[in-house]
Design a protein around this motif. Sequence first.
Motif, short mmCIF file in Angstrom:
data_model
loop_
_atom_site.label_atom_id
_atom_site.label_comp_id
_atom_site.label_asym_id
_atom_site.label_seq_id
_atom_site.Cartn_x
_atom_site.Cartn_y
_atom_site.Cartn_z
N GLY A 43 56.47 56.31 43.61
CA GLY A 43 55.26 55.57 43.91
C GLY A 43 55.42 54.64 45.09
N GLU A 44 54.44 53.76 45.26
CA GLU A 44 54.45 52.87 46.41
C GLU A 44 55.10 51.53 46.09
OE1 GLU A 44 50.49 51.82 47.59
OE2 GLU A 44 49.76 51.76 45.52
N THR A 45 55.38 50.79 47.15
CA THR A 45 55.90 49.43 47.04
C THR A 45 54.77 48.46 47.35
OG1 THR A 45 58.13 50.10 47.66
CG2 THR A 45 57.56 47.77 47.93
N LEU A 46 54.59 47.48 46.48
CA LEU A 46 53.49 46.52 46.60
C LEU A 46 54.04 45.12 46.80
CD1 LEU A 46 51.55 47.77 43.44
CD2 LEU A 46 51.30 48.63 45.76
N THR A 47 53.35 44.32 47.57
CA THR A 47 53.70 42.91 47.71
C THR A 47 52.43 42.08 47.66
OG1 THR A 47 53.57 42.95 50.14
CG2 THR A 47 55.71 43.45 49.15
N TYR A 48 52.56 40.90 47.09
CA TYR A 48 51.44 39.96 47.05
C TYR A 48 51.98 38.56 46.83
CZ TYR A 48 52.00 40.35 41.95
OH TYR A 48 52.49 40.37 40.67
N SER A 49 51.16 37.58 47.13
CA SER A 49 51.52 36.18 46.89
C SER A 49 50.61 35.61 45.81
CB SER A 49 51.39 35.37 48.18
OG SER A 49 50.09 35.47 48.73
N GLN A 50 51.10 34.57 45.15
CA GLN A 50 50.36 33.93 44.07
C GLN A 50 50.28 32.43 44.31
OE1 GLN A 50 51.22 36.54 40.09
NE2 GLN A 50 52.73 35.02 40.61
N LEU A 51 49.12 31.88 44.07
CA LEU A 51 48.92 30.44 44.09
C LEU A 51 48.41 30.04 42.72
CD1 LEU A 51 48.89 27.80 45.73
CD2 LEU A 51 46.51 28.30 46.33
N GLY A 52 49.08 29.09 42.09
CA GLY A 52 48.73 28.74 40.73
C GLY A 52 48.71 27.25 40.47
N ALA A 53 48.10 26.91 39.34
CA ALA A 53 48.08 25.52 38.87
C ALA A 53 48.10 25.56 37.36
CB ALA A 53 46.84 24.79 39.37
N GLY A 54 48.69 24.53 36.77
CA GLY A 54 48.77 24.52 35.31
C GLY A 54 49.11 23.16 34.76
N GLN A 83 44.25 44.98 44.32
CA GLN A 83 43.22 44.02 44.68
C GLN A 83 43.63 42.62 44.29
OE1 GLN A 83 39.67 45.41 42.73
NE2 GLN A 83 39.27 46.98 44.27
N SER A 84 43.08 41.65 45.00
CA SER A 84 43.30 40.25 44.64
C SER A 84 42.57 39.99 43.32
CB SER A 84 42.78 39.33 45.72
OG SER A 84 43.44 39.56 46.96
N GLY A 85 43.05 38.97 42.58
CA GLY A 85 42.42 38.67 41.31
C GLY A 85 42.96 37.42 40.68
N ASP A 86 42.39 37.06 39.53
CA ASP A 86 42.77 35.85 38.80
C ASP A 86 43.36 36.22 37.45
OD1 ASP A 86 41.59 34.33 40.84
OD2 ASP A 86 39.63 34.45 39.85
N SER A 87 44.13 35.29 36.89
CA SER A 87 44.60 35.44 35.52
C SER A 87 44.74 34.06 34.88
CB SER A 87 45.93 36.19 35.46
OG SER A 87 46.97 35.41 36.02
N HIS A 88 44.53 34.01 33.58
CA HIS A 88 44.67 32.79 32.79
C HIS A 88 45.65 33.07 31.66
CE1 HIS A 88 40.95 31.10 34.62
NE2 HIS A 88 40.56 32.37 34.62
N ASN A 89 46.62 32.22 31.52
CA ASN A 89 47.61 32.38 30.44
C ASN A 89 47.90 31.00 29.86
OD1 ASN A 89 48.46 35.30 30.60
ND2 ASN A 89 48.84 34.67 32.71
N THR A 123 53.25 45.91 29.11
CA THR A 123 54.64 45.53 29.38
C THR A 123 54.76 44.34 30.31
OG1 THR A 123 54.75 47.15 31.19
CG2 THR A 123 55.53 47.86 29.01
N THR A 124 53.86 44.20 31.27
CA THR A 124 54.01 43.16 32.27
C THR A 124 52.65 42.65 32.71
OG1 THR A 124 54.95 42.64 34.46
CG2 THR A 124 54.11 44.86 34.13
N ASN A 125 52.62 41.52 33.36
CA ASN A 125 51.38 40.88 33.76
C ASN A 125 51.22 40.84 35.28
OD1 ASN A 125 48.96 39.57 33.02
ND2 ASN A 125 49.83 37.58 33.49
N VAL A 126 51.98 41.70 36.00
CA VAL A 126 51.90 41.68 37.45
C VAL A 126 50.62 42.36 37.92
CG1 VAL A 126 54.40 41.61 37.75
CG2 VAL A 126 53.23 43.81 37.62
N ALA A 127 50.34 42.26 39.21
CA ALA A 127 49.02 42.63 39.72
C ALA A 127 48.70 44.11 39.59
CB ALA A 127 48.89 42.20 41.18
N ASN A 128 49.71 44.98 39.56
CA ASN A 128 49.43 46.41 39.48
C ASN A 128 49.41 46.93 38.05
OD1 ASN A 128 52.22 46.05 39.18
ND2 ASN A 128 52.66 48.11 39.91
#
Length: 528
Positions: A43-54, A83-89, A123-128
């Motif tokens: 498959g492909e290789t993906l990269t992204y950045s995350q900005l968070g607050a908590g 795609q870009s997106g949000d998550s709440h945990n 299994t995981t909470n990453v963007a893909n």
Amino acid sequence: MIRGTVVLAVCAAAIVPAAAQRRATITPYIEVSQVATAELNGGETLTYSQLGAGIDGSMRTRRMQVQVSYQYQHRFAEKGSLQSGDSHNGLAQARITAARGLTLEAGGVATRTRTDARGEALTTNVANARNLSQLYSGYIGPKLDTHAGPLFVQGAYRFGFSKVDDGAATGVSPMLPRVDRFDRSTSHAVNASIGAKPGVVLPIGLSLTGGLVRENASQLDQRFASSSGRGDAIAPVSRTVAAVGGVGYEKITVRQRDPLIGANGVPVIDGAGRYVTDPASPARLAYDFDGLFWDGGVLWRPSRRTMLELRIGRRYGAMRYTGSFTFQRNGGSGIQVAVYDTVETFGQQVGGSLAALPVGFVTTADPFGAQAGGCIYGSSGAAAGGCIASTFSSSATAAYRGRGLTTNAVWSRGTTRLGLGGGFARRDFLTPAGAGADSGSWDESFYAQAFAALAAGPKGTIGLNLLASYYDGDIPGSTAVLGWGANAAYTRRLGQLNLTAAAGLYGSTRDGPDQVSAQALIGARYGF
């Protein structure tokens, strides 16, 4: 971001007096991280950045226990087809003593659940990651525990709310029949009991209990109604063993409308992938139980730190087996096991599992996972925690008979903390005949996870996480799905700044070859 914050804040600032807030330990923070993930099977290789607050916080006073851990993240896609997106945990729990014998309890969770039971593993909470839906759930209500002369008097009311947002791609073929998705529900549960313990009035203990449950779900206008009453007896056999038993009567009904059928003969789907309710459909009966039930067993309590209870009986028209075991090794180590068998809904099971969690819990350092997913570990050996993963096979619309086992164990010594959790869950769906792809179907899930937090010098911490899951069922198009994962993270504390480096390996087996991905993360968190 607003909904996730509100659900978790219900048991924190809104119910905390100003005097208690001055004694709180609260750490808001912001963080930034860079993530890369590579699919190792071509498959492909993906990269992204995350900005968070908590925020991480706790309050401990004589009359109050509150803990909250919440994180919001926004992902910025950089390379690859995502795609870009949000998550709440996050997770919040509160217990406040309003008066002698009267407490107010509340809690909230924001996490992820599987969208379709036939889809990919959680299994995981990453963007893909696929087959994930954002879940919000909360509860609040008073609890009474007092005495009237020689009799104990107990009662409780709980209001619950659950909501699932639109899910991502599931990996299920569009040629297969659609399975409906849970939207939102509100519930009310009331119970009360009165009785006497053994030796207070009679050599045996006797009690009477009554309860009511009402739930309204938006999807297909589902209505769940339950009323019950029972009498129980406990007869000491020796200093540590007692025989227990009870008999009762209950009535449970579940009604829902049919989905709207299109010109092509299949249910009409809205923009969120859910069935559209047919407004002309009558409220059809999905489940109806009206009759007596009974159970009996043994209670073993050799010390204040150990208790085992096993029961066998008949309920819901079939044999029923339940039990529990708790063991507290010391102040920070313990084991908790529960065997359950109930008729309920997705919203009720999420809310009930949440309400059973301890107020004091461990915030595990898993940068790739939902902090409040799977199993939650207690910070005290007297309350080892609990697993909410049994509800996450999928966000099912239909009511079901749910049976299973959950287990949690925690161990701590100094700065080292270990946790192990897992269990089994089976759901037999209760729907009107021909109501959908899951009509008369079942699914099963096995899940296990473990974590370790280890000190690495005076300013460093190493976190290790392992997980595995297995899903199967007979919903049309179902195939067995195995998921697994492992990751490690190192965090270095530099005053208010924490620097983290993490790496993980995840895989799943469904139809076709295994899917395996490697992930890496570097990030920084600043606490205020």
